[in-house]
Design a protein around this motif. Structure first.
Motif, short mmCIF file in Angstrom:
data_model
loop_
_atom_site.label_atom_id
_atom_site.label_comp_id
_atom_site.label_asym_id
_atom_site.label_seq_id
_atom_site.Cartn_x
_atom_site.Cartn_y
_atom_site.Cartn_z
N PRO A 31 0.82 -1.21 0.00
CA PRO A 31 0.00 0.00 0.00
C PRO A 31 0.86 1.27 0.00
O PRO A 31 1.99 1.26 0.48
CB PRO A 31 -0.80 -0.11 1.30
CG PRO A 31 0.09 -0.90 2.20
CD PRO A 31 0.84 -1.87 1.31
N HIS A 32 0.32 2.31 -0.55
CA HIS A 32 0.97 3.62 -0.56
C HIS A 32 -0.01 4.64 -0.02
O HIS A 32 -1.22 4.49 -0.17
CB HIS A 32 1.39 4.01 -1.98
CG HIS A 32 2.45 3.15 -2.54
ND1 HIS A 32 3.79 3.35 -2.28
CD2 HIS A 32 2.39 2.05 -3.33
CE1 HIS A 32 4.50 2.43 -2.89
NE2 HIS A 32 3.67 1.62 -3.53
N GLY A 33 0.52 5.69 0.58
CA GLY A 33 -0.32 6.76 1.10
C GLY A 33 0.41 8.08 1.10
O GLY A 33 1.62 8.12 1.32
N SER A 34 -0.33 9.15 0.86
CA SER A 34 0.23 10.51 0.87
C SER A 34 -0.76 11.45 1.53
O SER A 34 -1.97 11.42 1.22
CB SER A 34 0.47 11.02 -0.56
OG SER A 34 1.48 10.29 -1.19
N THR A 35 -0.26 12.30 2.42
CA THR A 35 -1.09 13.33 3.02
C THR A 35 -1.38 14.38 1.95
O THR A 35 -0.46 14.85 1.28
CB THR A 35 -0.38 13.96 4.22
OG1 THR A 35 -0.14 12.93 5.19
CG2 THR A 35 -1.21 15.06 4.86
N VAL A 36 -2.66 14.71 1.80
CA VAL A 36 -3.11 15.61 0.74
C VAL A 36 -4.13 16.57 1.30
O VAL A 36 -5.08 16.16 1.97
CB VAL A 36 -3.73 14.80 -0.43
CG1 VAL A 36 -4.36 15.71 -1.46
CG2 VAL A 36 -2.70 13.89 -1.09
N ASN A 37 -3.94 17.87 1.04
CA ASN A 37 -4.99 18.83 1.36
C ASN A 37 -5.50 19.51 0.10
O ASN A 37 -6.41 20.32 0.17
CB ASN A 37 -4.56 19.83 2.44
CG ASN A 37 -3.46 20.75 1.99
OD1 ASN A 37 -2.81 20.53 0.96
ND2 ASN A 37 -3.21 21.78 2.77
N ALA A 38 -4.93 19.16 -1.06
CA ALA A 38 -5.42 19.67 -2.34
C ALA A 38 -6.48 18.70 -2.85
O ALA A 38 -6.20 17.75 -3.58
CB ALA A 38 -4.29 19.81 -3.34
N ILE A 39 -7.72 18.91 -2.39
CA ILE A 39 -8.84 18.05 -2.73
C ILE A 39 -10.10 18.90 -2.77
O ILE A 39 -10.24 19.83 -1.96
CB ILE A 39 -9.00 16.90 -1.70
CG1 ILE A 39 -10.27 16.08 -2.00
CG2 ILE A 39 -8.97 17.40 -0.28
CD1 ILE A 39 -10.42 14.83 -1.16
#
Length: 160
Positions: A31-39
């Motif tokens: 699994p991969h994950g990235s913190t994102v606030n551009a949504i």
């Protein structure tokens, strides 16, 4: 006209408070994950949202390969998860998650809301890619639960 320095844009946009999510991709043992606030929400019919990920993001690569991704909206007490997935190649050790119903995307246990998406479109966004996803499944509580927010370079929460 001189190009705008990146730090000037970052400082100005820091005044725009956002929610915090972890975008996940890559079902199974990788699994991969990235913190994102551009949504943001794009359309209700069909249900579409967009996210932005860095061009060199491992999560972006996994997302494009799989054709599916998850958006996990974090609760106010999940700062440690946000910080963990803000780093490239973050470890999933100690993060509990399940396989979602859309392509088996990783869904973080205890997230405030989860949205499972199929890739609908991808566009150039400079040093990022803009991914439009068709939302195929959602889960969220009916009661009010405070979200984790990002404002002026730091994690915060809603006021009283």
């Amino acid at each position: 006209m001189q190009p705008l320095p990146a730090d000037a844009l970052r400082a100005a946009m820091g005044h725009f408070a956002t929610g915090v999510t972890v975008v996940t991709a890559g079902p199974g043992r990788d699994p991969h994950g990235s913190t994102v606030n551009a949504i943001t929400s794009v359309s209700l019919a069909p249900p579409l949202l967009l996210i932005c990920l860095r061009e060199d993001s491992l999560t972006l690569g996994a997302l494009l390969t799989a054709g599916h991704f998850g958006v996990n909206v974090l609760r106010e007490h999940q700062t440690s998860i946000a910080k963990r997935f803000a780093r490239r190649g973050a470890s999933w050790d100690g993060v509990t998650y399940s396989q979602g119903i859309v392509g088996g995307v990783p869904v973080i246990d205890g997230a405030l809301a989860t949205l499972e998406c199929a890739v609908h479109d991808v566009a150039d966004g400079g040093d990022h890619r803009i991914i439009v996803g068709q939302v195929l499944a959602v889960e969220h509580p009916e009661e009010h639960v405070s979200p984790l927010l990002f404002y002026r370079g730091t994690f915060t929460k809603l006021g009283a």
